[in-house]
Design a protein around this motif. Structure first.
Motif, short mmCIF file in Angstrom:
data_model
loop_
_atom_site.label_atom_id
_atom_site.label_comp_id
_atom_site.label_asym_id
_atom_site.label_seq_id
_atom_site.Cartn_x
_atom_site.Cartn_y
_atom_site.Cartn_z
N LYS A 11 0.84 -1.20 0.00
CA LYS A 11 0.00 0.00 0.00
C LYS A 11 0.87 1.25 0.00
O LYS A 11 0.60 2.21 -0.71
N GLN A 12 1.96 1.23 0.78
CA GLN A 12 2.83 2.39 0.87
C GLN A 12 3.53 2.65 -0.47
O GLN A 12 3.69 3.80 -0.88
N GLN A 13 3.95 1.58 -1.18
CA GLN A 13 4.58 1.76 -2.48
C GLN A 13 3.59 2.40 -3.46
O GLN A 13 3.95 3.26 -4.24
N GLY A 14 2.36 1.95 -3.42
CA GLY A 14 1.33 2.52 -4.28
C GLY A 14 1.08 3.98 -3.99
O GLY A 14 0.94 4.80 -4.90
N GLN A 15 1.06 4.33 -2.70
CA GLN A 15 0.88 5.72 -2.32
C GLN A 15 2.09 6.55 -2.76
O GLN A 15 1.94 7.68 -3.20
N GLY A 16 3.28 5.97 -2.64
CA GLY A 16 4.50 6.66 -3.05
C GLY A 16 4.50 6.96 -4.54
O GLY A 16 4.89 8.05 -4.97
N GLN A 17 4.03 6.01 -5.34
CA GLN A 17 3.95 6.23 -6.78
C GLN A 17 2.92 7.29 -7.12
O GLN A 17 3.12 8.10 -8.02
N THR A 18 1.82 7.31 -6.39
CA THR A 18 0.79 8.34 -6.60
C THR A 18 1.35 9.72 -6.29
O THR A 18 1.13 10.66 -7.05
N ARG A 76 4.28 12.72 5.15
CA ARG A 76 5.47 13.56 4.91
C ARG A 76 6.60 12.78 4.25
O ARG A 76 7.23 13.23 3.30
N GLU A 77 6.88 11.58 4.76
CA GLU A 77 7.98 10.76 4.22
C GLU A 77 7.73 10.37 2.77
O GLU A 77 8.68 10.26 1.98
N LEU A 78 6.47 10.17 2.39
CA LEU A 78 6.15 9.84 1.00
C LEU A 78 6.55 10.99 0.07
O LEU A 78 7.08 10.76 -1.02
N TYR A 79 6.29 12.22 0.50
CA TYR A 79 6.65 13.39 -0.31
C TYR A 79 8.17 13.57 -0.36
O TYR A 79 8.71 13.90 -1.42
N ILE A 80 8.84 13.35 0.74
CA ILE A 80 10.30 13.45 0.76
C ILE A 80 10.88 12.41 -0.21
O ILE A 80 11.76 12.74 -1.03
N ASP A 81 10.40 11.19 -0.14
CA ASP A 81 10.90 10.13 -1.03
C ASP A 81 10.61 10.45 -2.49
O ASP A 81 11.45 10.21 -3.37
N ALA A 82 9.45 11.02 -2.77
CA ALA A 82 9.10 11.37 -4.16
C ALA A 82 10.05 12.43 -4.71
O ALA A 82 10.53 12.32 -5.84
N ILE A 83 10.33 13.45 -3.91
CA ILE A 83 11.25 14.49 -4.36
C ILE A 83 12.65 13.91 -4.51
O ILE A 83 13.36 14.22 -5.48
N LYS A 84 13.06 13.07 -3.56
CA LYS A 84 14.38 12.44 -3.66
C LYS A 84 14.53 11.68 -4.98
O LYS A 84 15.56 11.78 -5.63
N ILE A 85 13.50 10.96 -5.36
CA ILE A 85 13.55 10.20 -6.62
C ILE A 85 13.77 11.14 -7.80
O ILE A 85 14.54 10.84 -8.71
N HIS A 86 13.12 12.29 -7.76
CA HIS A 86 13.21 13.24 -8.88
C HIS A 86 14.53 13.99 -8.94
O HIS A 86 14.90 14.48 -10.02
N ARG A 146 3.86 10.99 -8.97
CA ARG A 146 3.22 11.44 -10.21
C ARG A 146 2.74 12.90 -10.13
O ARG A 146 2.39 13.49 -11.15
N LYS A 147 2.72 13.47 -8.94
CA LYS A 147 2.28 14.86 -8.78
C LYS A 147 3.36 15.86 -9.19
O LYS A 147 3.12 17.07 -9.21
N PHE A 148 4.53 15.36 -9.50
CA PHE A 148 5.66 16.22 -9.87
C PHE A 148 5.93 16.13 -11.36
O PHE A 148 5.73 15.07 -11.94
N PRO A 149 6.39 17.21 -11.98
CA PRO A 149 6.66 18.52 -11.39
C PRO A 149 5.35 19.27 -11.10
O PRO A 149 4.35 19.09 -11.79
N ILE A 150 5.42 20.11 -10.11
CA ILE A 150 4.28 20.93 -9.73
C ILE A 150 4.10 21.98 -10.82
O ILE A 150 5.04 22.72 -11.12
#
Length: 137
Positions: A3-10, A35-45, A13-17
Motif C-alpha cells: 500500500k505504501q509503495q502505491g501511495q508513493g507512486q501516486t 510527509r515521508e512519501l513526499y520526501i521520497d518522491a522528491i528524492k527520486i526526482h 506522479r504529482k511532480f513537477p508541480i
C-alpha cells in the motif's frame, strides 16, 4: 506492491508541480502521516544529478518564476508554503548531504529563472517575460 509503495507512486506522479495553485494544494496535503512519501518522491526526482540539474523535475518554470525563498521583489515566499518547503529541504539534505540547504535551493532557482528568461518563447513576448506578467497564479 504494498500500500505504501502505491501511495508513493501516486505522490511521485504529482511532480513537477505545474502551478501556484497545485503548490498550495500540495502544501496543504502534506502532514505528519504522509510527509515521508513526499520526501521520497522528491528524492527520486533529484537523485541523479542533484537539485541543480533536476529542479525542473520538482517545480515547473511557472512555479519557479512565481516564487523565491523569502518572497522579495514581488514574488511569493516559498517559505510560506511551510509543509512543502520543509519537505523540499529534507529531500535536498538527504540527496546532497549538505547543511546549506537554502543556498542549494536558491542557486538552481536563480539559474533556472535566468535560463527561462534567456529562452525565447514564441507565444510570449520577451517584454512580458521580463515583467513576469505571463505568470498565472
Amino acid at each position: 506492491m504494498t500500500k505504501q509503495q502505491g501511495q508513493g507512486q501516486t505522490v511521485a506522479r504529482k511532480f513537477p508541480i505545474q502551478s501556484v495553485k497545485d503548490l498550495n494544494q500540495m502544501s496543504m496535503e502534506i502532514n505528519d502521516t504522509n510527509r515521508e512519501l513526499y520526501i521520497d518522491a522528491i528524492k527520486i526526482h533529484i537523485m541523479h544529478g542533484g537539485i541543480m540539474k533536476n529542479l525542473k523535475n520538482v517545480l515547473s518554470n511557472t512555479v519557479v518564476l512565481a516564487y523565491n525563498v523569502d518572497g522579495v521583489q514581488g514574488k511569493a515566499a516559498l517559505k510560506n508554503e511551510s509543509s512543502f518547503y520543509g519537505v523540499l529541504l529534507d529531500a535536498i539534505n538527504l540527496v546532497e548531504g549538505l547543511d546549506q540547504l537554502r543556498t542549494i535551493y536558491e542557486r538552481p532557482c536563480s539559474c533556472k529563472k535566468n535560463a527561462i528568461l534567456r529562452t525565447p518563447h514564441p507565444w510570449v513576448p520577451i517584454s512580458t517575460l521580463l515583467m513576469g506578467s505571463h505568470i498565472t497564479t
